[in-house]
Design an enzyme around this catalytic site. Structure first.
Site, PDB file in Angstrom:
ATOM      1  N   ASP A  88       0.703  -1.335  -0.019  1.00 49.96           N
ATOM      2  CA  ASP A  88      -0.301   0.040  -0.003  1.00 49.96           C
ATOM      3  C   ASP A  88       1.176   1.367  -0.203  1.00 49.96           C
ATOM      4  O   ASP A  88       1.914   1.422   0.814  1.00 49.96           O
ATOM      5  CB  ASP A  88      -0.822   0.057   1.187  1.00 49.96           C
ATOM      6  N   GLU A 148       1.545  -0.410  -4.668  1.00 51.62           N
ATOM      7  CA  GLU A 148       0.666   0.963  -5.153  1.00 51.62           C
ATOM      8  C   GLU A 148       1.243   2.284  -5.131  1.00 51.62           C
ATOM      9  O   GLU A 148       1.700   2.994  -4.438  1.00 51.62           O
ATOM     10  CB  GLU A 148      -0.974   0.787  -4.483  1.00 51.62           C
TER      11      GLU A 148
HETATM   12  C1  AAO Z   1      -9.343   8.372   6.265  1.00 50.70           C
HETATM   13  C2  AAO Z   1      -9.800   9.854   6.045  1.00 50.70           C
HETATM   14  C3  AAO Z   1      -9.277  11.275   5.772  1.00 50.70           C
HETATM   15  C4  AAO Z   1      -8.227  11.199   7.294  1.00 50.70           C
HETATM   16  C5  AAO Z   1      -7.875   9.898   7.809  1.00 50.70           C
HETATM   17  C6  AAO Z   1      -6.874  10.077   8.865  1.00 50.70           C
HETATM   18  O1  AAO Z   1     -10.469   9.685   5.012  1.00 50.70           O
HETATM   19  O2  AAO Z   1     -10.165  11.740   5.832  1.00 50.70           O
HETATM   20  O3  AAO Z   1      -8.169  12.461   7.599  1.00 50.70           O
HETATM   21  O4  AAO Z   1      -8.222   8.774   7.613  1.00 50.70           O
HETATM   22  O5  AAO Z   1      -7.802   9.745  10.534  1.00 50.70           O
HETATM   23  C7  AAO Z   1      -8.044   4.628   2.774  1.00 50.70           C
HETATM   24  C8  AAO Z   1      -8.975   5.903   2.224  1.00 50.70           C
HETATM   25  C9  AAO Z   1      -8.325   7.176   2.996  1.00 50.70           C
HETATM   26  C10 AAO Z   1      -8.534   6.705   4.305  1.00 50.70           C
HETATM   27  C11 AAO Z   1      -6.738   5.946   4.874  1.00 50.70           C
HETATM   28  C12 AAO Z   1      -7.274   5.737   6.058  1.00 50.70           C
HETATM   29  O6  AAO Z   1      -8.872   5.939   1.147  1.00 50.70           O
HETATM   30  O7  AAO Z   1      -9.274   7.819   2.569  1.00 50.70           O
HETATM   31  O8  AAO Z   1      -8.113   7.904   4.944  1.00 50.70           O
HETATM   32  O9  AAO Z   1      -7.485   4.783   4.139  1.00 50.70           O
HETATM   33  O10 AAO Z   1      -8.175   4.880   6.565  1.00 50.70           O
HETATM   34  C13 AAO Z   1      -3.482   8.578  -2.792  1.00 50.70           C
HETATM   35  C14 AAO Z   1      -1.754   7.760  -2.027  1.00 50.70           C
HETATM   36  C15 AAO Z   1      -2.693   6.343  -2.167  1.00 50.70           C
HETATM   37  C16 AAO Z   1      -3.874   6.055  -1.552  1.00 50.70           C
HETATM   38  C17 AAO Z   1      -4.653   7.024  -2.204  1.00 50.70           C
HETATM   39  C18 AAO Z   1      -6.339   7.306  -1.929  1.00 50.70           C
HETATM   40  O11 AAO Z   1      -1.368   8.590  -2.517  1.00 50.70           O
HETATM   41  O12 AAO Z   1      -1.890   5.938  -1.549  1.00 50.70           O
HETATM   42  O13 AAO Z   1      -4.191   8.541  -1.984  1.00 50.70           O
HETATM   43  N1  AAO Z   1      -4.069   5.161  -1.782  1.00 50.70           N
HETATM   44  C19 AAO Z   1      -3.729   3.548  -0.296  1.00 50.70           C
HETATM   45  C20 AAO Z   1      -5.455   2.575  -0.364  1.00 50.70           C
HETATM   46  C21 AAO Z   1      -5.842   3.643   0.632  1.00 50.70           C
HETATM   47  C22 AAO Z   1      -6.384   3.812   1.308  1.00 50.70           C
HETATM   48  C23 AAO Z   1      -4.606   4.317   1.530  1.00 50.70           C
HETATM   49  C24 AAO Z   1      -3.286   3.877   0.439  1.00 50.70           C
HETATM   50  C25 AAO Z   1      -3.659   4.281   2.970  1.00 50.70           C
HETATM   51  O14 AAO Z   1      -5.062   1.881  -1.983  1.00 50.70           O
HETATM   52  O15 AAO Z   1      -7.222   2.226   0.052  1.00 50.70           O
HETATM   53  O16 AAO Z   1      -6.493   4.998   1.980  1.00 50.70           O
HETATM   54  O17 AAO Z   1      -3.389   3.590   3.577  1.00 50.70           O
HETATM   55  C26 AAO Z   1      -3.537  12.533  -6.762  1.00 50.70           C
HETATM   56  C27 AAO Z   1      -2.253  11.531  -6.514  1.00 50.70           C
HETATM   57  C28 AAO Z   1      -2.333  10.040  -5.576  1.00 50.70           C
HETATM   58  C29 AAO Z   1      -3.077  10.371  -3.658  1.00 50.70           C
HETATM   59  C30 AAO Z   1      -4.662  10.614  -5.039  1.00 50.70           C
HETATM   60  C31 AAO Z   1      -6.219  11.300  -3.492  1.00 50.70           C
HETATM   61  O18 AAO Z   1      -4.323  11.765  -7.471  1.00 50.70           O
HETATM   62  O19 AAO Z   1      -1.316  10.914  -7.238  1.00 50.70           O
HETATM   63  O20 AAO Z   1      -1.336   9.855  -5.516  1.00 50.70           O
HETATM   64  O21 AAO Z   1      -3.360   8.932  -4.068  1.00 50.70           O
HETATM   65  O22 AAO Z   1      -4.325  12.282  -5.946  1.00 50.70           O
HETATM   66  O23 AAO Z   1      -4.877  12.365  -3.248  1.00 50.70           O
HETATM   67  C32 AAO Z   1      -6.656  12.543 -10.527  1.00 50.70           C
HETATM   68  C33 AAO Z   1      -4.971  13.334 -10.740  1.00 50.70           C
HETATM   69  C34 AAO Z   1      -4.515  11.862  -9.878  1.00 50.70           C
HETATM   70  C35 AAO Z   1      -4.973  12.356  -8.049  1.00 50.70           C
HETATM   71  C36 AAO Z   1      -6.236  12.230  -8.340  1.00 50.70           C
HETATM   72  C37 AAO Z   1      -7.092  12.610  -7.182  1.00 50.70           C
HETATM   73  O24 AAO Z   1      -6.868  11.509 -11.009  1.00 50.70           O
HETATM   74  O25 AAO Z   1      -4.707  12.317 -11.809  1.00 50.70           O
HETATM   75  O26 AAO Z   1      -2.845  12.171  -9.840  1.00 50.70           O
HETATM   76  O27 AAO Z   1      -6.626  13.236  -9.408  1.00 50.70           O
HETATM   77  O28 AAO Z   1      -6.591  14.493  -6.974  1.00 50.70           O
END
Ligand code: AAO
Length: 490
Positions: free
Chosen positions: A194, A230
């Site tokens: 992850d 990932e």
């Molecule tokens: C939760 C709450 C938060 C709170 C946090 C701490 O939702 O509000 O602050 O707890 O209390 C998952 C959930 C999260 C959750 C987290 C922990 O999705 O909402 O937070 O569990 O419970 C980034 C990372 C990527 C990640 C993705 C979700 O780079 O690694 O965010 N995925 C993994 C898992 C996922 C998990 C985690 C990681 C954490 O698969 O399930 O989170 O363990 C851009 C960046 C990306 C970034 C995205 C989202 O993407 O490039 O790297 O991903 O933003 O922030 C277009 C663009 C694209 C862009 C996208 C979004 O598509 O082309 O590049 O727009 O802007």
């Protein structure tokens, strides 16, 4: 570590998202019979239990310790699942969360360990203050990632407030590698890693270097764990997916995005453009890529992709086309998504129910029963599982016999092992195709329940048999609308 191990003739993985270990153990018989190679399971470690909102799926991504208790089950159930599935030749990949621990606050985790994120105290591991990145390393005003164009921030600051482990620390490397070696010893075959964008490749290299070989009860001596990382790389940030390919495979998010755009006909895209799909579309080399149509994040608007692009079970007909193309084509290691249902409700581009956890009550997961309305089980859909068999039949045979009409009708073969026609236009059509298949009669595996003769036994929907003559030609009528595909394989 990028090469994976499957039982001979199998290749495809399925993510049984939020399933319990006991249910996966039962499902492995079906998966073995239908030619699946492996299952990606939800995180196995102790996680934070979140009550507001109640028990979201994402609590599993907030580690509290490396104990084995979660709502998917306990250690004994995990071990039993691994051994039963391995004995059936269906292998297990664990979703490993090593970039961080929980977000702010304190409490007790799913296996009884207390934690206090505000003092960076996780006695269940144990981790303390020194095991996390400090402000000298992060340097943003609130300690969180604020700018994805700054690689240092992305790797040394907190992802959405999640306490950011110091991957350069010998102690942290010891704890995380010990934890990974536990399921390896039990018999798992690999890991989804992850949030790798948020970890330094050198730290991951050090971690992987400490991993044991797979358990020789099921795997050849000297087999290294399969690692897929990932990293979301849509092309616009300094951190690239290719920074990580020397360590193992990497998730290729462009694959599902591109297929979603093509099948939805976004921006003038057409099926016929897929004739060179893969690396020449700016994607990773297929041998470096782990691919999927959707994942647990982007099916609900997390991660990357967007609702107007990514296809999911909510748009079942287009979703089946996307999966059929992915499984018939030769690119990447394919992972099928298997979802639970939730009342998706998109308001101003956000799914207000994006947090909802699996079916169940009070944070206790219900038994997975496919097709009961709660568990979607895409992996069992006839159009998908039969294409897994097509994929296996064609393993290693290059794409051949490409045909298109310049629009949204395509056909291609797999060097005499399979042939598929896809019609994403409004009306049916009929013509003679050069299939490359050996002469004989073939059953359409999209519409028929099995690939035996007599073809299928599903009554009305089965489109029956197609005859290939001695020169490989077949007259095929390709329907439009629901399941607009014909797929034949040896
Ligand atoms: C939760 C709450 C938060 C709170 C946090 C701490 O939702 O509000 O602050 O707890 O209390 C998952 C959930 C999260 C959750 C987290 C922990 O999705 O909402 O937070 O569990 O419970 C980034 C990372 C990527 C990640 C993705 C979700 O780079 O690694 O965010 N995925 C993994 C898992 C996922 C998990 C985690 C990681 C954490 O698969 O399930 O989170 O363990 C851009 C960046 C990306 C970034 C995205 C989202 O993407 O490039 O790297 O991903 O933003 O922030 C277009 C663009 C694209 C862009 C996208 C979004 O598509 O082309 O590049 O727009 O802007």
């Amino acid at each position: 570590l990028g090469s994976y191990y499957c039982q001979t003739g199998r290749d495809v993985a399925v993510h049984l998202f939020e399933w319990k270990w006991a249910d996966i153990e039962k499902e492995c018989s079906w998966l073995a019979e239908h030619g699946y190679c492996a299952v990606q399971v939800s995180p196995v470690h102790e996680n934070r239990v979140i009550t507001n909102p109640p028990y979201p799926w994402y609590q599993r991504y907030q580690p509290v310790s490396y104990k084995m208790g979660s709502r998917s089950g306990n250690d004994a159930q995990f071990r039993s699942m691994v051994s039963t599935c391995n004995n059936l030749g269906v292998f297990i990949y664990v979703d490993g969360v090593f970039n961080h621990m929980t977000g702010g606050g304190s409490g007790v985790g799913s296996d009884g360990s207390s934690f206090n994120a505000d003092s960076k105290s996780y006695p269940g591991v144990p981790y303390g203050e020194n095991d996390f990145h400090e402000s000298a390393e992060c340097q943003t005003s609130n300690g969180e990632i604020q700018d994805y164009n700054d690689a240092n921030q992305v790797r040394n600051c907190m992802l959405v407030g999640l306490r950011d482990l110091k991957g350069s620390s010998e102690y942290v490397r010891g704890m995380t590698s010990d934890f990974m070696n536990y399921p390896i010893g039990v018999g798992v075959a690999g890991f989804r890693m992850d949030a790798c964008k948020h970890m330094w490749p050198g730290d991951l290299e050090a971690l992987y270097g400490r991993l044991n070989n797979l358990n020789t009860q099921w795997f050849p001596a000297g087999t290294r764990p399969y690692i897929y990382q990932e990293v979301i790389d849509m092309g616009s940030e300094p951190i690239k997916a290719s920074d990580y390919t020397y360590l193992g495979r990497v998730t290729e998010f462009l694959h599902g995005k591109n297929l979603g755009d093509v099948i939805r006909k976004n921006n003038g895209q057409r099926l016929s453009y897929l004739s060179n799909f893969g690396e020449s579309w700016g994607q990773l080399s297929g041998t470096d890529a782990l691919v999927f149509i959707d994942n647990h994040d982007n099916q609900r608007g997390h991660g990357a992709g967007g609702f107007g692009t990514i296809l999911t079970f909510f748009e079942a007909n287009m979703y089946k086309i996307a999966n059929a193309f992915e499984l018939a084509w030769q690119y990447g290691h394919v992972r099928i998504m298997s979802s639970y249902n939730w009342p998706r409700n998109i308001v101003n581009g956000v799914d207000v129910n994006d947090w909802m956890g699996p079916p169940g009550n009070g944070g206790v997961t219900a038994d997975a029963v496919c097709f009961n309305g709660d568990w979607i089980c895409e992996h069992r859909w006839r159009q998908i599982s039969n294409m897994v068999r097509f994929h296996n039949a064609a393993l290693g045979y290059p794409v051949s016999n490409w045909w298109d009409n310049g629009g949204d009708r395509i056909a291609f073969g797999r060097s005499g092992r399979g042939f598929i026609v896809i019609n994403n236009e409004g009306s049916e059509f009929s013509q003679s195709f050069s299939t490359g298949l050996p002469a004989g009669t073939y059953c359409d595996v999209i519409s028929c329940d099995n690939n035996r003769s007599p073809c299928g036994n599903s009554g009305g929907s089965c489109r029956g048999e197609f005859t290939v003559d001695g020169s490989g030609m077949a007259q095929i009528t390709v329907p439009s609308g629901e399941d607009p595909m014909i797929a034949l394989h040896v």
